[in-house]
Design an enzyme around this catalytic site. Structure first.
Site, short mmCIF file in Angstrom:
data_model
loop_
_atom_site.label_atom_id
_atom_site.label_comp_id
_atom_site.label_asym_id
_atom_site.label_seq_id
_atom_site.Cartn_x
_atom_site.Cartn_y
_atom_site.Cartn_z
CG ASP B 93 0.17 0.37 2.32
OD1 ASP B 93 1.09 0.14 2.94
OD2 ASP B 93 -1.01 -0.65 2.97
CB SER B 94 0.40 4.75 -0.79
OG SER B 94 -1.13 5.19 -0.14
N GLY B 96 -0.43 5.40 2.85
CA GLY B 96 -0.99 6.72 3.96
C GLY B 96 -2.45 6.54 4.81
N GLY B 250 -11.44 3.32 -0.15
CA GLY B 250 -12.35 4.25 0.74
C GLY B 250 -13.52 3.43 1.37
CG ASP B 300 -5.41 -5.59 2.02
OD1 ASP B 300 -5.81 -4.76 0.37
OD2 ASP B 300 -5.74 -5.60 2.99
CB CYS B 338 -9.56 -27.67 6.59
SG CYS B 338 -7.86 -26.28 5.79
CB CYS B 340 -4.24 -26.75 6.18
SG CYS B 340 -5.36 -26.48 8.57
CB CYS B 343 -7.35 -30.05 9.96
SG CYS B 343 -8.49 -27.92 9.87
CG HIS B 369 -7.82 -23.92 9.69
ND1 HIS B 369 -8.36 -24.61 9.51
CD2 HIS B 369 -9.17 -22.76 9.57
CE1 HIS B 369 -9.46 -24.95 9.10
NE2 HIS B 369 -10.34 -23.91 9.06
#
Lengths: 408, 408
Positions: B93-94, B96, B250, B300, B338, B340, B343, B369
């Site tokens: 990101d910037s 800001g 925003g 994100d 799951c 993973c 799990c 997870h």
């Protein structure tokens, strides 16, 4: 119980031995270091990380697991191996050391240790029978007897009395252990068989004892402080009871290193040559090599994991404090001689940044490295014994770790 | 810079698209979720864990990395990819948003954002040119323009003025970006070429700008609050400048979900169909699928990682609070659907124990997870678009995640 336990010495280099210890969950190459999984987890890492580091056996703390989440709960869930997601060997201590050091208002009588939990103030009594039952439920491959941990220094007469009490407790632990059923599962312990076994002093009276690892072995512990006479007395008493193997306790509790090594020098040779010898709670890489060269085979210590979380890293060049400003721009690995995931992937500059920023990942990555360093050191120790070069390795480690911190 | 950036839409299902975004560090399948690596680490996990979870791109926070360990330091160390040990795509990101939300005594002028560091109180000025230079040094594959983050709700006139300012800042960011050298390394920026470029407002005046990733792309950001007119104005202004792709900013700042989706419905179609659309800071699994079905491609959010550390776990059966007493004896995995590492290896009972005991490993395993859950959900979203069944998936997720917590 019917212990699945054996030990073979394969090579010798002076008093040092390398060999194989076989347990119900597999073989451990000795000399071995056991990472400490205090509360059912080796702090900062997963079972996968432990395997990557080369761990063959880990240690669990009976006191912590008994109080939370509870030995009976772990037994219901299939035992500590299943609970922790670790199917290699596990050793648990008896809980005595933490009951002494963490429990409040503790009172020691012939019966056992009465104390209040450090978690919620609840009152508990840990007896030799209870410590044995709890470990039967947890199901490690190696259980330890309950011994009395005497604060040092103590007058010789007190040391002797305490040593005698530890021997009586060891007898009660062994009797209880031998009376446990040889099958997995809880009771029935009433009427016939080996007698009616219910928890003497664990989660509560009337609770049936659950055995989750019928192949469990039990180690006795040699006490006697720093007095050769009482150490010899403790060896006599403990060998007379007979255990799968023997630990040396009551060391690394603040005495000078020379004292510890002196005790090892006269105590280790008194123990059976065909059984592994376990030095509890030791130590630095240098301490370990010095102890191996005096005939010790097993070690455990929180140092690699605790120091990692505090940013203290062990390397082939000595200790390193990652917070040091001089690492802020250091693009090199923690240890150029190490191939752990941390050293393969990240720079000192990055690890310093994570530590300074307080990122969880700093603890994880430093722990991954420190454990690998310890376990690699053990591999080098075993190799040196095979090739008869332990003295060279000992001198080299002494040069590395007797220096001041590499960054001070 | 000469951006290495392209985007191909491969499948459509209504307004939803699936495709491939190509960056200087490889291809990202879209719609994609970017785990957030705030301070150069996705909290609680390593790069290896991210790869295991299926992450193809991660996000870094310019504000945090600029203040500590410093963009110039990271540039000297080879850029953020090398620093973090992550060689797949990165977006930053910037800075800001954090300068607005974390910086103290902030003053916004046409020049930029003046604030005091949350770390040490030192004064800083973040300008559009500075944000561009810092990101040139960090070297992500995708840099974001500096925009003004207006506190909502705000009067329409203020929203318009802010939107206009963001557009002027976007122009300055793009001009600066296009003036950056096309070669890796610091300057020389004096005399000839593209002019003399020194940091306008980053680590200090006179610092040469370092480019660590010449293939970096730059995204514009659409502002305009919740007013359709100003959103359209922002789209016009931003498209007129021209970026590799566009984000919608925003949103997800406290407005009702219906408002957010309404803004997406009228804003997304105004953006070029042949460029990915990135909805910043969103969101829950349900939010994400709702946004995908309105034409969004990139997301994100700190939710999977932050919730994991707080013991809030996402599963195919809904959310789960691992601390809940009912899991104390639960031998099952967090999520039976799951696969993973968490799990596959550990029970709810164990994970509850680790969380209650405050073990670091609780954060690690829950994060492993939750990230897998998010990234698996994105894979299901992409598959549903290929097969034209996104509406079915959306209804299914709505049923799962509109329910109260599965354990409440």
């Amino acid at each position: 119980m019917a212990p699945v336990f054996s030990f073979r010495v394969l090579h010798r280099d002076g008093p040092a031995r390398s060999g194989e210890m076989t347990t119900a969950h597999g073989v451990v190459q000795t000399p071995a270091f056991m990472p400490v999984g205090t509360r059912g987890a080796v702090k900062g890492v997963t079972s996968r990380d432990l395997l990557d580091a080369g761990a063959e056996i880990i240690l669990g703390n009976t006191y912590h697991l008994w109080l939370r989440p509870g030995d009976q709960r772990i037994a219901r869930l299939g035992g500590l191996h299943r609970f922790m997601g670790w199917d290699r060997p596990i050793l648990t201590d008896s809980g005595g050391f933490q009951a002494f050091s963490l429990g409040a208002r503790r009172v020691i009588t012939e019966e056992g240790i009465r104390f209040r939990s450090h978690l919620d103030g609840s009152e508990h009594l840990l007896t030799p029978e209870g410590a044995t039952d709890i470990q039967a439920g947890l199901g490690p491959d190696i259980a330890m007897v309950l011994d009395e941990c005497l604060a040092q220094p103590a007058p010789s007469s007190e040391v002797r009395a305490s040593t005698e009490r530890s021997a009586r407790w060891a007898r009660r632990c062994r009797d209880r252990f031998l009376a446990l059923p040889e099958e997995k599962g809880p009771g029935p312990f009433s009427g016939g068989g080996r007698g009616s076994l219910v928890h003497a002093a664990a989660t509560g009276p009337g609770t049936p004892v659950t055995v989750t690892n019928p192949g469990q072995a039990q180690f006795g512990i040699i006490q006697g402080g720093t007095v050769p006479e009482w150490r010899a007395l403790s060896v006599d008493r403990t060998l007379a009871i007979g255990f799968e193997a023997y630990a040396i306790g009551g060391l690394s509790v603040g005495e000078p290193p020379e004292t510890m090594f002196s005790v090892l020098e006269h105590t280790a040779p008194l123990l059976p040559a065909d059984r592994p010898r376990y030095l509890m709670g030791v130590g630095t890489p240098l301490d370990i090599v010095e102890a191996v060269s005096r005939g010790i085979d097993l070690f455990d210590c929180v140092m690699p994991t605790r120091n990692a979380r505090n940013g203290q890293v062990f390397t082939s060049e000595g200790r390193l404090t990652i917070k040091n400003a001089k690492y802020a721009d250091d693009a090199g690995p923690l240890d150029p001689a190490c191939t752990c995931y941390t050293c393969r992937t990240y720079s000192r500059a990055y690890l310093r940044h994570l530590f300074v920023a307080g990122e969880i990942t700093a603890s994880v990555l430093n722990t991954v490295h420190n454990l690998r360093f310890y376990l690699d050191t053990m591999a080098r120790v075993r190799q040196a014994i095979v090739f008869g070069t332990l003295e060279t390795l000992r001198r080299s480690l002494r040069a590395t770790f007797s220096r001041p911190l590499s960054d001070s």
